[in-house]
Design a protein around this motif. Structure first.
Motif, PDB file in Angstrom:
ATOM      1  N   VAL A 108       5.269  16.891  -2.426  1.00 57.09           N
ATOM      2  CA  VAL A 108       4.643  17.930  -1.627  1.00 57.09           C
ATOM      3  C   VAL A 108       3.525  18.506  -2.464  1.00 57.09           C
ATOM      4  CG1 VAL A 108       4.962  20.130  -0.441  1.00 57.09           C
ATOM      5  CG2 VAL A 108       6.801  18.433  -0.431  1.00 57.09           C
ATOM      6  N   ASN A 109       2.318  18.585  -1.876  1.00 57.47           N
ATOM      7  CA  ASN A 109       1.130  18.919  -2.655  1.00 57.47           C
ATOM      8  C   ASN A 109       0.555  20.265  -2.260  1.00 57.47           C
ATOM      9  OD1 ASN A 109       1.446  16.338  -3.753  1.00 57.47           O
ATOM     10  ND2 ASN A 109       0.138  15.431  -2.175  1.00 57.47           N
ATOM     11  N   ASP A 110      -0.241  20.812  -3.162  1.00 56.51           N
ATOM     12  CA  ASP A 110      -0.942  22.065  -2.877  1.00 56.51           C
ATOM     13  C   ASP A 110      -2.279  21.754  -2.230  1.00 56.51           C
ATOM     14  OD1 ASP A 110      -2.579  21.159  -4.883  1.00 56.51           O
ATOM     15  OD2 ASP A 110      -1.952  22.672  -6.358  1.00 56.51           O
ATOM     16  N   ILE A 111      -3.098  22.792  -2.044  1.00 52.89           N
ATOM     17  CA  ILE A 111      -4.364  22.651  -1.342  1.00 52.89           C
ATOM     18  C   ILE A 111      -5.306  21.677  -2.026  1.00 52.89           C
ATOM     19  CG2 ILE A 111      -5.448  24.593  -2.534  1.00 52.89           C
ATOM     20  CD1 ILE A 111      -6.771  25.292   0.151  1.00 52.89           C
ATOM     21  N   SER A 112      -5.158  21.541  -3.338  1.00 51.41           N
ATOM     22  CA  SER A 112      -6.022  20.632  -4.090  1.00 51.41           C
ATOM     23  C   SER A 112      -5.474  19.217  -4.139  1.00 51.41           C
ATOM     24  CB  SER A 112      -6.224  21.150  -5.515  1.00 51.41           C
ATOM     25  OG  SER A 112      -4.979  21.217  -6.189  1.00 51.41           O
ATOM     26  N   PHE A 124       2.062  16.181   2.122  1.00 48.69           N
ATOM     27  CA  PHE A 124       3.337  15.527   1.864  1.00 48.69           C
ATOM     28  C   PHE A 124       3.135  14.023   1.939  1.00 48.69           C
ATOM     29  CE2 PHE A 124       7.423  13.807   3.459  1.00 48.69           C
ATOM     30  CZ  PHE A 124       8.284  14.275   2.474  1.00 48.69           C
ATOM     31  N   SER A 125       3.825  13.305   1.077  1.00 50.61           N
ATOM     32  CA  SER A 125       3.703  11.851   1.109  1.00 50.61           C
ATOM     33  C   SER A 125       5.009  11.216   0.669  1.00 50.61           C
ATOM     34  CB  SER A 125       2.561  11.379   0.196  1.00 50.61           C
ATOM     35  OG  SER A 125       2.848  11.675  -1.160  1.00 50.61           O
ATOM     36  N   VAL A 126       5.267  10.006   1.197  1.00 49.50           N
ATOM     37  CA  VAL A 126       6.446   9.219   0.849  1.00 49.50           C
ATOM     38  C   VAL A 126       5.977   7.825   0.487  1.00 49.50           C
ATOM     39  CG1 VAL A 126       8.640   8.258   1.661  1.00 49.50           C
ATOM     40  CG2 VAL A 126       7.915  10.533   2.405  1.00 49.50           C
ATOM     41  N   THR A 127       6.476   7.296  -0.634  1.00 47.70           N
ATOM     42  CA  THR A 127       6.086   5.962  -1.058  1.00 47.70           C
ATOM     43  C   THR A 127       7.145   4.945  -0.660  1.00 47.70           C
ATOM     44  OG1 THR A 127       7.132   6.263  -3.212  1.00 47.70           O
ATOM     45  CG2 THR A 127       4.808   6.863  -3.015  1.00 47.70           C
ATOM     46  N   ASP A 128       6.705   3.703  -0.509  1.00 47.23           N
ATOM     47  CA  ASP A 128       7.610   2.610  -0.169  1.00 47.23           C
ATOM     48  C   ASP A 128       8.085   1.938  -1.465  1.00 47.23           C
ATOM     49  OD1 ASP A 128       9.046   0.737   1.199  1.00 47.23           O
ATOM     50  OD2 ASP A 128       7.326  -0.508   1.712  1.00 47.23           O
ATOM     51  N   LEU A 129       8.733   2.724  -2.348  1.00 43.06           N
ATOM     52  CA  LEU A 129       9.224   2.220  -3.631  1.00 43.06           C
ATOM     53  C   LEU A 129      10.631   2.749  -3.869  1.00 43.06           C
ATOM     54  CD1 LEU A 129       6.053   2.845  -5.834  1.00 43.06           C
ATOM     55  CD2 LEU A 129       6.821   0.636  -4.923  1.00 43.06           C
ATOM     56  N   THR A 164       0.837  -1.196   0.000  1.00 44.16           N
ATOM     57  CA  THR A 164       0.000   0.000   0.000  1.00 44.16           C
ATOM     58  C   THR A 164       0.871   1.244   0.000  1.00 44.16           C
ATOM     59  OG1 THR A 164      -1.719  -1.167   1.223  1.00 44.16           O
ATOM     60  CG2 THR A 164      -1.810   1.237   1.230  1.00 44.16           C
ATOM     61  N   ASN A 165       0.565   2.165  -0.887  1.00 48.26           N
ATOM     62  CA  ASN A 165       1.295   3.423  -0.972  1.00 48.26           C
ATOM     63  C   ASN A 165       0.307   4.577  -1.025  1.00 48.26           C
ATOM     64  OD1 ASN A 165       4.266   3.055  -1.135  1.00 48.26           O
ATOM     65  ND2 ASN A 165       3.710   1.596  -2.729  1.00 48.26           N
ATOM     66  N   PRO A 166       0.694   5.741  -0.554  1.00 42.17           N
ATOM     67  CA  PRO A 166       2.021   6.090  -0.032  1.00 42.17           C
ATOM     68  C   PRO A 166       2.269   5.496   1.357  1.00 42.17           C
ATOM     69  CG  PRO A 166       0.567   7.954   0.196  1.00 42.17           C
ATOM     70  CD  PRO A 166      -0.207   6.914  -0.560  1.00 42.17           C
ATOM     71  N   LEU A 167       3.563   5.369   1.724  1.00 43.34           N
ATOM     72  CA  LEU A 167       3.950   4.836   3.021  1.00 43.34           C
ATOM     73  C   LEU A 167       3.701   5.837   4.131  1.00 43.34           C
ATOM     74  CD1 LEU A 167       5.487   2.812   4.860  1.00 43.34           C
ATOM     75  CD2 LEU A 167       7.598   3.946   4.145  1.00 43.34           C
ATOM     76  N   PHE A 168       4.001   7.100   3.879  1.00 43.83           N
ATOM     77  CA  PHE A 168       3.915   8.146   4.897  1.00 43.83           C
ATOM     78  C   PHE A 168       3.233   9.351   4.276  1.00 43.83           C
ATOM     79  CE2 PHE A 168       5.800  11.872   7.062  1.00 43.83           C
ATOM     80  CZ  PHE A 168       5.399  11.614   8.357  1.00 43.83           C
ATOM     81  N   THR A 169       2.200   9.856   4.934  1.00 41.97           N
ATOM     82  CA  THR A 169       1.413  10.965   4.388  1.00 41.97           C
ATOM     83  C   THR A 169       1.173  11.995   5.482  1.00 41.97           C
ATOM     84  OG1 THR A 169       0.281   9.499   2.836  1.00 41.97           O
ATOM     85  CG2 THR A 169      -0.756  11.617   3.272  1.00 41.97           C
ATOM     86  N   ILE A 170       1.308  13.266   5.102  1.00 37.53           N
ATOM     87  CA  ILE A 170       0.931  14.361   5.991  1.00 37.53           C
ATOM     88  C   ILE A 170      -0.280  15.038   5.387  1.00 37.53           C
ATOM     89  CG2 ILE A 170       1.616  16.570   6.999  1.00 37.53           C
ATOM     90  CD1 ILE A 170       4.467  15.589   7.022  1.00 37.53           C
ATOM     91  N   GLN A 171      -1.389  15.009   6.128  1.00 37.04           N
ATOM     92  CA  GLN A 171      -2.647  15.570   5.664  1.00 37.04           C
ATOM     93  C   GLN A 171      -2.913  16.882   6.381  1.00 37.04           C
ATOM     94  OE1 GLN A 171      -4.723  14.438   3.342  1.00 37.04           O
ATOM     95  NE2 GLN A 171      -3.897  12.386   2.939  1.00 37.04           N
ATOM     96  N   GLY A 172      -3.162  17.928   5.616  1.00 32.95           N
ATOM     97  CA  GLY A 172      -3.599  19.199   6.177  1.00 32.95           C
ATOM     98  C   GLY A 172      -5.104  19.265   6.231  1.00 32.95           C
ATOM     99  N   SER A 173      -5.613  20.388   6.716  1.00 29.68           N
ATOM    100  CA  SER A 173      -7.070  20.535   6.809  1.00 29.68           C
ATOM    101  C   SER A 173      -7.726  20.578   5.447  1.00 29.68           C
ATOM    102  CB  SER A 173      -7.408  21.805   7.602  1.00 29.68           C
ATOM    103  OG  SER A 173      -6.889  22.953   6.935  1.00 29.68           O
ATOM    104  N   GLN A 174      -6.957  20.929   4.398  1.00 29.93           N
ATOM    105  CA  GLN A 174      -7.516  21.045   3.056  1.00 29.93           C
ATOM    106  C   GLN A 174      -7.083  19.896   2.137  1.00 29.93           C
ATOM    107  OE1 GLN A 174      -9.746  23.420   2.325  1.00 29.93           O
ATOM    108  NE2 GLN A 174      -9.538  24.158   4.444  1.00 29.93           N
ATOM    109  N   GLY A 175      -6.253  19.001   2.627  1.00 24.65           N
ATOM    110  CA  GLY A 175      -5.819  17.909   1.765  1.00 24.65           C
ATOM    111  C   GLY A 175      -4.425  17.440   2.112  1.00 24.65           C
ATOM    112  N   GLU A 176      -3.890  16.595   1.235  1.00 25.04           N
ATOM    113  CA  GLU A 176      -2.577  16.004   1.470  1.00 25.04           C
ATOM    114  C   GLU A 176      -1.469  17.028   1.222  1.00 25.04           C
ATOM    115  OE1 GLU A 176      -0.021  12.998  -1.095  1.00 25.04           O
ATOM    116  OE2 GLU A 176      -1.727  11.970  -0.161  1.00 25.04           O
TER     117      GLU A 176
END
Length: 513
Positions: free
Chosen positions: A386-390, A373-378, A359-371
């Motif tokens: 690193v993602n924007d509000i959308s 930051f995420s890290v995959t196990d690959l 299952t990926n992503p391995l590590f995710t940081i979710q803000g109030s408006q969405g994801e």
């Protein structure tokens, strides 16, 4: 007629109604005082006589006790029924009627009270011959000192199973540090030398003891080593409260005895153990290493950490309002929700986040408006973003050493390269997708021994048409043997360098748009 001794009487109005003596019966009449040293008169009924020494004179109206009231030779000339006092006697007296004492009364050295007490009071001695009516202040039993040492008044005592014939309780001093001498069953109510019998206090009031080391109101416990203390025993010692201090004094201190009995139901416990209720609802010492489900309820409000457990499995939610210290490993299979979390390490310690599975992503940081930051196990493709509000990536790192950043609809790919050339044509980089980008900018440095040159190559394309130009610095030494080219290969733009000789090192930065 019996063998009478002389009896001399004189005077008038004195009457001896009857006299019982070993040798005399009947009435004697006389009006004078009885003489202390008179002798018996055998035949004269009106003569005075003395059988025992009597020194008082009797009133003319006095009537004397008859033989039916006086036995033996107790009174030769008895006392008057209306007399104001009774003469001192040195013989036994038997009174078949009533005896009313209106003043103080002493018998065998004991001074009795001359007024009644109140309902429920008992007659009590002060130990000095004075009796009085007092309230019952103690429950007591008879005890015997079988310890081999002197027991001081106020000492808590353990009741033994032997040492007496069964009529009294054998006692030895109790010791909170010795389970075989606990609990205390009684308090010594007096000083007892070895072998002495005396009073044991079960409850009530005690005085005449040393309380100089206490404060009024202090709790009193059986002490380690024997005696009593206001300090709760610790460690493996047993805890038994005896009562409370009332008066503080080194010789006449006092206190209230609550009633010695069982030790505290949950005593001290050794390190590494917990009290756990058994099938009989009895608190039982249980090693923490045997506890598997360390948290079985939905909340653990005050726990800081659990020591000795190999894991931390439980179901439900755990709310920790303080700190959670983990010295070993912690495994979390579901979500952690927190308003403020600090994860840190220091010194030689490492902070490692490790995951496994598909299952990926391995590590995710979710803000109030969405994801965010995420890290995959690959190990290939996208590694983290690193993602924007959308939720669209504005920075993404790939396993081929490329980084894509900027607006998701117009991203820029960036990478670097280094190449040790051989004589002839050398491919430097080939993975610039023509469908994703419209232009490329390549900054480079070419160097061989003391020869070097820096430059920039710009290129753009449309379909199969490709244009590029190069701008360089002035060469250091001779760099004429190095030439760069851009060309289309399949769906990608490639960068190459042709060198007339080997041993050129070419470094570059590629930016696309």
């Amino acid at each position: 007629m019996p063998n009478w001794k002389k009896l001399i009487t004189s005077g008038s109005d004195a009457s001896l109604n009857s006299l019982y003596a070993p040798s005399i019966t009947g009435s004697l009449q006389g009006t004078a005082s009885f003489a202390l040293t008179a002798s018996y008169v055998e035949t004269a009924q009106t003569a005075s006589y003395v059988l025992n020494a009597v020194s008082a004179s009797y009133a003319s109206t006095a009537s004397f006790v008859t033989a039916s009231n006086v036995v033996g030779t107790v009174l030769s000339a008895s006392f008057a029924s209306t007399a104001s006092y009774i003469l001192p006697l040195n013989q036994d007296v038997l009174i078949n009627g009533s005896l009313n004492v209106t003043a103080s009364f002493t018998a065998s050295g004991l001074n009795y009270p001359n007024t009644d007490g109140i309902d429920g009071q008992v007659l009590k001695t002060d130990g000095n011959g004075v009796l009085s009516f007092e309230n019952v202040t103690n429950t007591t039993i008879s005890i015997k000192n079988v310890s081999g040492v002197t027991i001081q008044k106020g000492t808590p005592c353990y009741v033994t199973e032997s040492g007496t014939s069964g009529n009294v309780a054998g006692v030895i001093p109790a010791d909170a540090g010795n389970a075989s001498l606990m609990p205390a069953g009684v308090i010594a109510g007096q000083l007892l030398n070895d072998g002495d019998e005396g009073i044991g206090l079960i409850d009530g009031f005690i005085n005449g003891v040393d309380t100089s080391a206490f404060n009024s109101g202090d709790e009193v416990f059986v002490a380690v080593g024997g005696g009593y203390t206001n300090i709760i025993p610790t460690g493996s010692a047993l805890i038994q409260k005896l009562g409370n201090v009332e008066k503080v004094d080194n010789t006449n201190g006092s206190g209230v005895i609550n009633g010695p009995g069982a030790v505290r139901s949950v005593p001290n416990i050794e390190p590494g153990y917990l009290w756990v209720g058994d099938s009989d609802w009895v608190a039982t010492p249980t090693p923490t290493s045997s506890i598997q489900n360390v948290v079985s309820s939905s909340y653990a409000l005050t726990a800081s950490y659990v020591a000795g457990a190999s894991s931390f499995p439980f179901t439900g939610s755990a709310l920790i309002t303080g700190s959670l210290g983990v010295t070993g490993s912690i495994s979390i299979t579901q979500n952690i929700t927190a308003s403020n979390v600090l994860i840190s390490s220091s010194g030689q310690n490492q902070l490692i986040i490790q995951g496994s599975g598909s299952t990926n992503p391995l590590f995710t940081i979710q803000g109030s408006q969405g994801e965010l930051f995420s890290v995959t196990d690959l190990l290939s493709g996208s590694l983290f973003s690193v993602n924007d509000i959308s939720g669209l990536p504005i920075l993404e790192v790939f396993s081929d050493s490329t980084t894509v950043w900027g607006d998701f609809t117009a991203p820029s790919m960036n990478t670097t390269f280094i190449k040790e050339t051989s004589a002839g044509n050398n491919i430097l980089y080939t993975n610039i997708p023509t469908s994703s980008y419209d232009g490329v900018f390549i900054d480079y440095v070419a160097k061989s021994a003391s020869n070097s040159r820096a430059g920039n190559i710009m290129g753009n394309w449309e379909g199969s048409t490709l244009n590029f130009t190069e701008t360089t610095t002035t060469s250091i030494g001779n760099t004429s043997g190095v030439n760069f080219h851009l060309f289309i290969t399949g769906s990608n733009i490639a960068v190459s360098a042709s060198t007339s000789t080997a041993d050129w090192t070419i470094k570059g930065i590629i930016r696309t748009i």
